[in-house]
Design a protein around this motif. Structure first.
Motif, short mmCIF file in Angstrom:
data_model
loop_
_atom_site.label_atom_id
_atom_site.label_comp_id
_atom_site.label_asym_id
_atom_site.label_seq_id
_atom_site.Cartn_x
_atom_site.Cartn_y
_atom_site.Cartn_z
N GLU A 187 1.07 -1.45 -0.04
CA GLU A 187 -0.07 -0.01 0.04
C GLU A 187 0.96 1.43 -0.09
O GLU A 187 1.43 1.67 1.03
N THR A 188 0.90 1.99 -1.15
CA THR A 188 1.83 2.91 -1.48
C THR A 188 1.23 4.28 -1.72
O THR A 188 0.30 4.19 -2.65
N TYR A 189 1.70 5.49 -1.29
CA TYR A 189 1.15 6.62 -1.85
C TYR A 189 2.54 7.47 -1.86
O TYR A 189 3.56 7.37 -1.45
N GLY A 190 2.27 8.58 -2.78
CA GLY A 190 3.40 9.48 -3.20
C GLY A 190 3.03 10.83 -3.41
O GLY A 190 2.01 11.27 -4.28
N VAL A 191 3.97 11.73 -3.31
CA VAL A 191 3.73 13.21 -3.53
C VAL A 191 4.95 13.92 -4.08
O VAL A 191 6.33 13.41 -3.49
N SER A 206 4.65 23.99 -7.98
CA SER A 206 4.86 22.73 -7.64
C SER A 206 5.11 22.38 -6.15
O SER A 206 4.36 21.57 -5.71
N ILE A 207 5.81 23.25 -5.49
CA ILE A 207 5.78 23.11 -4.03
C ILE A 207 4.54 23.33 -3.41
O ILE A 207 4.05 22.65 -2.32
N ALA A 208 3.84 24.32 -3.83
CA ALA A 208 2.42 24.53 -3.27
C ALA A 208 1.41 23.44 -3.42
O ALA A 208 0.72 23.00 -2.60
N LYS A 209 1.52 22.94 -4.42
CA LYS A 209 0.54 21.73 -5.04
C LYS A 209 1.01 20.68 -4.13
O LYS A 209 0.20 19.92 -3.63
N ALA A 210 2.36 20.29 -4.17
CA ALA A 210 2.89 19.03 -3.25
C ALA A 210 2.20 19.32 -1.63
O ALA A 210 1.96 18.20 -1.25
N GLU A 211 2.73 20.46 -1.21
CA GLU A 211 2.26 20.68 0.13
C GLU A 211 0.95 20.61 0.47
O GLU A 211 0.24 20.07 1.49
N ALA A 212 0.10 21.01 -0.55
CA ALA A 212 -1.35 20.89 -0.34
C ALA A 212 -1.98 19.27 -0.31
O ALA A 212 -2.86 18.86 0.29
N ALA A 213 -0.95 18.51 -1.37
CA ALA A 213 -1.50 17.15 -1.58
C ALA A 213 -1.03 16.58 -0.19
O ALA A 213 -1.60 15.30 0.09
N ILE A 214 0.14 16.79 0.32
CA ILE A 214 0.64 16.35 1.68
C ILE A 214 -0.63 16.55 2.79
O ILE A 214 -0.97 15.47 3.45
#
Length: 240
Positions: A187-191, A206-214
């Motif tokens: 069971e794997t997830y990634g950002v 990209s940073i803003a998108k990644a932090e929101a995804a986290i």
């Protein structure tokens, strides 16, 4: 609420955090954000931290291989010494319910300390089984079931995601997910943060998108709304 164990691993050679320290690491920034928000939701959980970038595991040697493939009851003191670090790393992984790995892309693959960690924890008779008499499937995973894996990466260009223009060049996630699934973590997830080489609005976005995804991923995996005002929790320091 039951207590879970989080294994937080950083592999970047850069010691600081991007946005805080000069030339800081994007992946350390992402893993810190993930773990801080996880602890805000689940303050009772235990976090073990391992900094592979600062203290790389020993690489696999011929002596290590000989010791690993020797029957446990036939290993002498020298063999046991060669496997001691591997034993410790595997014990950490066995305790973990959630594994969070910061894995920057170095030359399309993972940093060498992270590869050394993988080589130390993928071990016959301990994390995977082998029986040549099982002709249909001689290998099987031996880790306890139910573990989850989160891979937080960073890349210089963009398009490395599934279906992207550089998908076939991305060896990071596969070089982690394949051996981890081999030993029982499926069971794997990634950002990921992308566009680091351009250092412009594309990187900022990209940073803003990644932090929101986290933030969304933490809420999904923890199963409760995020209360960002709380950041307390239990933490173990492993080879900081």
């Amino acid at each position: 609420m039951p207590t879970d164990h989080v294994l937080h691993i950083d592999a970047s050679a850069r010691p600081g955090l991007s946005g805080v320290d000069p030339h800081g690491s994007h992946t350390r920034r992402l893993t810190r954000r993930f773990v801080d928000r996880w602890r805000a939701i689940r303050p009772q959980d235990v976090v073990t931290y391992r900094d592979l970038g600062r203290k790389p595991p020993s690489p696999v040697t011929g002596e290590w291989i000989a010791a690993a493939f020797a029957p446990a009851d036939q290993r002498d003191a020298a063999m046991r010494a060669h496997l001691a670090e591997s034993d410790h790393l595997i014990a950490e992984l066995r305790r973990a319910d959630l594994v969070v790995i910061g894995a920057p892309m170095y030359n399309l693959g993972v940093p060498s300390p992270l590869k050394a960690w993988i080589d130390n924890i993928v071990r016959v008779g301990v994390t995977f089984g082998f029986d040549r008499n099982r002709t249909d499937d001689p290998y099987w995973p031996m880790l306890p079931p139910g573990k989850r894996l989160v891979i937080l990466s960073s890349r210089g260009d963009c398009g490395y995601e599934a279906g992207g223009r550089l998908e076939t060049f991305n060896l990071v996630e596969r070089s982690i997910t394949l051996p981890m699934s081999y030993i029982g973590i499926t069971e794997t997830y990634g950002v990921a943060i992308e566009n680091d080489e351009f250092a412009d609005d594309r990187l900022s976005a990209s940073i803003a998108k990644a932090e929101a995804a986290i933030d969304t991923l933490v809420q999904e995996l923890a199963g409760t709304p995020l209360d960002a005002s709380s950041h307390t929790g239990s933490r173990e320091a492993a080879d900081l």
